[in-house]
Design a protein around this motif. Structure first.
Motif, mmCIF file in Angstrom:
data_model
loop_
_atom_site.group_PDB
_atom_site.id
_atom_site.type_symbol
_atom_site.label_atom_id
_atom_site.label_comp_id
_atom_site.label_asym_id
_atom_site.label_seq_id
_atom_site.Cartn_x
_atom_site.Cartn_y
_atom_site.Cartn_z
ATOM 1 N N LYS A 47 62.234 27.596 -41.396
ATOM 2 C CA LYS A 47 61.818 26.218 -41.139
ATOM 3 C C LYS A 47 62.938 25.223 -41.408
ATOM 4 O O LYS A 47 62.989 24.162 -40.776
ATOM 5 C CB LYS A 47 60.587 25.862 -41.980
ATOM 6 N N LYS A 98 56.943 15.449 -33.893
ATOM 7 C CA LYS A 98 55.776 16.136 -33.332
ATOM 8 C C LYS A 98 54.496 15.334 -33.489
ATOM 9 O O LYS A 98 53.548 15.497 -32.730
ATOM 10 C CB LYS A 98 55.598 17.489 -34.040
ATOM 11 N N TYR A 99 54.459 14.483 -34.498
ATOM 12 C CA TYR A 99 53.198 13.860 -34.871
ATOM 13 C C TYR A 99 53.244 12.335 -34.787
ATOM 14 O O TYR A 99 52.727 11.642 -35.650
ATOM 15 C CB TYR A 99 52.823 14.293 -36.293
ATOM 16 N N TYR A 127 58.553 14.763 -42.088
ATOM 17 C CA TYR A 127 58.623 15.093 -40.667
ATOM 18 C C TYR A 127 57.341 15.781 -40.189
ATOM 19 O O TYR A 127 56.932 15.631 -39.034
ATOM 20 C CB TYR A 127 59.842 15.990 -40.414
ATOM 21 N N GLU A 128 56.682 16.527 -41.080
ATOM 22 C CA GLU A 128 55.465 17.250 -40.714
ATOM 23 C C GLU A 128 54.208 16.384 -40.815
ATOM 24 O O GLU A 128 53.098 16.880 -40.656
ATOM 25 C CB GLU A 128 55.304 18.482 -41.624
ATOM 26 N N THR A 129 54.365 15.097 -41.097
ATOM 27 C CA THR A 129 53.224 14.189 -41.196
ATOM 28 C C THR A 129 53.321 13.131 -40.096
ATOM 29 O O THR A 129 54.256 13.117 -39.305
ATOM 30 C CB THR A 129 53.196 13.487 -42.567
ATOM 31 N N ARG A 178 53.981 17.432 -50.251
ATOM 32 C CA ARG A 178 53.230 17.263 -48.995
ATOM 33 C C ARG A 178 51.912 16.521 -49.253
ATOM 34 O O ARG A 178 51.522 15.633 -48.479
ATOM 35 C CB ARG A 178 52.977 18.633 -48.376
#
Length: 333
Positions: free
Chosen positions: A38, A81-82, A210-212, A308
């Motif tokens: 990742k 992405k989100y 970045y994943e949020t 997170r």
């Protein structure tokens, strides 16, 4: 070490080879497990090309770069992405109307975690830290509440960190006592450890955000700027006492990191050598993967996941007005 995270500490070239990744230098070629990676941390001079970056983007792999002095240089990550226009609008609204409230919550969270780190040493006979522990308990929180603007609040936070650093002399060996905090370039072993640890944690936080749906550029304690992801600074500050400093204190007090073995000391700066970086990274990743009983989830979770969860809590505050309470080491034990 977690297979999802790869560190490259040698000079070389990172390339796409067929449908996988390969790191090459004069000594060896090493294939990297692209299907599980990742994040990749480049801690030395690494050559990349657009073909590689396109491949990483399609695989959803984040690439972090650090300079010669161990400072964070930047991150390549695939397009967001989100993306959420609705959250972006509300995040800006919170910045404009509730910035000071959120910033105070963050600074209080930093204070709680520093208090718990120092109180651990007080309980184990390091009575010299009592003055700082008492100051946090009796004055710090009051000073946070009194702050009527961000500039004053940052001064309160700055005083907190200075008192924290000054307490090191009560529980660290003489070689690692700090006279003053020097960031660029670190001038002694303790500054080198702090700078490297803070850079790693900042990059970790960039990857988590970045994943949020949160926008990295809109922060609350730190000023939003064009040159860095300031929200990552906000979130990472909460976790520095827990992740960076507890890692440093363990390595130093148990002589896993030693001045004479693990640092390159020049006339004007001091850096971890390659062996020192590897020892620190293993301990840092181990700290992130260590678990605690989460008081709300009622199950064990890792400190990596706690970062997170703080991001998700901030999202919920922005979108649904749910109270934002940052991670507390006291609650997390």
């Amino acid at each position: 070490m977690n297979g999802e995270v790869q560190y490259i500490s040698s000079m070389g070239e990172l390339v796409r080879k067929d449908n996988t990744l390969q790191f090459r230098n004069n000594e060896k070629h090493r294939n990297l497990p692209v299907e599980i990676i990742k994040e990749i941390y480049c801690l030395n001079e690494i050559t990349v090309n657009s073909k590689l970056l396109d491949f990483l983007a399609r695989k959803g792999i984040i690439l972090h770069f650090f300079n010669y002095y161990g400072h964070y240089s930047g991150t390549f990550y695939p397009k967001d992405k989100y993306r959420s226009g609705k959250l972006l609008i509300k995040q800006v609204d919170k910045f404009q109307n509730n910035r000071l409230d959120i910033a105070k919550t963050i600074v209080r969270g930093i204070g709680i975690n520093i208090y718990e780190v120092l109180y651990h040493y007080y309980k184990h006979g390091k009575s010299g830290v009592k003055e700082t522990v008492d100051w946090i308990r009796k004055e710090f929180y009051t000073n946070v509440e009194k702050a009527d603007n961000i500039k004053v609040l940052l001064a309160v936070e700055g005083e907190l960190w200075l008192k924290f650093y000054a307490a090191f002399k009560y529980f660290l060996p003489e070689d690692f006592i700090m006279s003053k905090r020097v960031k660029r370039k670190p001038d002694n072993p303790i500054n080198a450890l702090i700078s490297f640890g803070n850079s790693l944690l900042y990059a970790k936080t960039v990857a988590v955000i970045y994943e949020t749906h949160l926008d990295q550029r809109i922060s609350f304690l730190h000023e939003p700027t064009e040159t860095r992801f300031s929200l990552s600074l906000d979130i990472s500050e909460i976790f520095k006492p827990v992740i960076v400093f507890r890692t440093i204190f363990d390595l130093v007090n148990n002589r896993k990191i030693q001045v004479e073995k693990h640092f390159d000391q020049k006339m004007k700066y001091c850096l971890l050598n390659e062996e020192g970086r590897e020892i620190f990274i293993r301990a840092f990743e181990g700290r992130l993967e260590s678990t605690f009983q989460h008081p709300t989830l009622k199950r064990k979770t890792s400190y990596r996941n706690a970062i997170r969860l703080d991001c998700y809590k901030l999202e919920k505050y922005i979108m649904d007005e749910q109270e934002f309470i940052p991670f507390s080491l006291k609650a997390g034990y």
